[in-house]
Design an enzyme around this catalytic site. Structure first.
Site, PDB file in Angstrom:
ATOM      1  N   GLY A  64     -21.372  14.200 -20.900  1.00  0.00           N
ATOM      2  CA  GLY A  64     -21.123  12.806 -20.548  1.00  0.00           C
ATOM      3  C   GLY A  64     -21.687  12.517 -19.175  1.00  0.00           C
ATOM      4  N   GLN A  69     -22.799   8.050 -11.358  1.00  0.00           N
ATOM      5  CA  GLN A  69     -23.386   9.364 -11.080  1.00  0.00           C
ATOM      6  C   GLN A  69     -24.898   9.307 -10.913  1.00  0.00           C
ATOM      7  OE1 GLN A  69     -21.091  11.257 -14.528  1.00  0.00           O
ATOM      8  NE2 GLN A  69     -21.267  12.934 -13.055  1.00  0.00           N
ATOM      9  N   LEU A 114     -21.006  17.065 -13.417  1.00  0.00           N
ATOM     10  CA  LEU A 114     -22.371  17.235 -12.922  1.00  0.00           C
ATOM     11  C   LEU A 114     -22.500  16.794 -11.460  1.00  0.00           C
ATOM     12  CD1 LEU A 114     -24.353  16.035 -16.080  1.00  0.00           C
ATOM     13  CD2 LEU A 114     -23.953  18.387 -15.319  1.00  0.00           C
ATOM     14  N   GLU A 156     -15.219  10.092 -17.983  1.00  0.00           N
ATOM     15  CA  GLU A 156     -16.293   9.147 -17.635  1.00  0.00           C
ATOM     16  C   GLU A 156     -15.720   7.785 -17.228  1.00  0.00           C
ATOM     17  OE1 GLU A 156     -18.937  10.584 -17.130  1.00  0.00           O
ATOM     18  OE2 GLU A 156     -18.568  12.367 -18.345  1.00  0.00           O
ATOM     19  N   HIS A 159     -14.737   7.903 -13.746  1.00  0.00           N
ATOM     20  CA  HIS A 159     -15.902   7.725 -12.866  1.00  0.00           C
ATOM     21  C   HIS A 159     -16.151   6.237 -12.624  1.00  0.00           C
ATOM     22  CE1 HIS A 159     -17.767  11.551 -11.964  1.00  0.00           C
ATOM     23  NE2 HIS A 159     -17.823  11.927 -13.239  1.00  0.00           N
TER      24      HIS A 159
HETATM   25 ZN    ZN Z   1     -18.046  13.806 -13.981  1.00  0.00          ZN
END
Ligand code: ZN
Length: 215
Positions: A64, A69, A114, A156, A159
């Protein structure tokens, strides 16, 4: 969200239009704390950005990836719980997602991100979620997800609200990863001194201009 396996496969850069995205930003980049704005306009450049998000996610062996990001202020994330670009039926682009309900109690599982390389820790999340969003065709979609899909979608959506999985750790789990967090903070400051990362004011101005285009 990062998958548990770590096969970093290298892919050649795709031919076609010049790339719109620089790459994945890392903690403590300020855009990771930006609350994303609902998307009102889906144009060709937006579709290309989403395509590049998918490429980056697969290249980094993620399951994801949220817009913050990749330094974008838009409420959109991409996901494929299998991590396999060949399994297109498991690939999702979710625009303006909202969780309608959480069910089945809570469960704790290890997560990675990530944007927080090298950090893995257990996070408590709802076992099952009902989610509503729009797809790239502008159609409303609803999904009921559990397992990795449910967990990745919650990670996600956090985020998109400027929340990182380290915010949800127990004090003991946070203590375990503190040293690595400090390393990432030092790396960020070094990159800033080298001029590789703009100052907060420039980042905020860029996000505001991108918001003016599509939100
Ligand atoms: Zn993440």
């Amino acid at each position: 969200m990062e998958s548990s396996k770590n096969l970093l496969e290298e892919k050649g850069s795709p031919s076609g239009s010049p790339r719109l995205l620089q790459g994945i930003v890392q903690y403590p980049h300020p855009t990771l704390r930006h609350r994303s704005k609902p998307v009102r306009k889906v144009d060709e450049a937006f579709r290309q950005m989403v395509g590049e998000m998918l490429e980056l996610m697969y290249k980094r062996d993620g399951v994801g990836l949220a817009a913050n990001q990749v330094d974008l202020p838009y409420r959109v994330f991409v996901m494929n719980p299998t991590g396999d670009p060949g399994q297109k039926e498991q690939e999702f682009v979710l625009i303006n997602p909202e969780i309608l309900s959480r069910k089945g109690g809570m469960e704790e599982k290890e997560e990675g991100c990530l944007s927080l390389p090298g950090i893995y820790a257990p996070v408590r999340r709802a076992t099952k979620i009902l989610l509503v969003a729009y797809n790239l065709q502008g159609e409303e979609v609803r999904y009921e997800w559990e397992g990795l899909a449910g967990r990745a979608a919650q990670h996600e959506i956090d985020h998109l609200d400027g929340v990182l999985f380290i915010d949800r750790l127990s004090p003991a789990a946070l203590a375990e990863v503190r040293e690595r967090l400090l390393e990432l903070e030092q790396e960020f400051q070094t990159n800033r001194r080298l001029g590789l990362i703009p100052d907060d004011r420039h980042i905020a101005a860029r996000l505001a201009s991108l918001e003016a285009l599509r939100t």
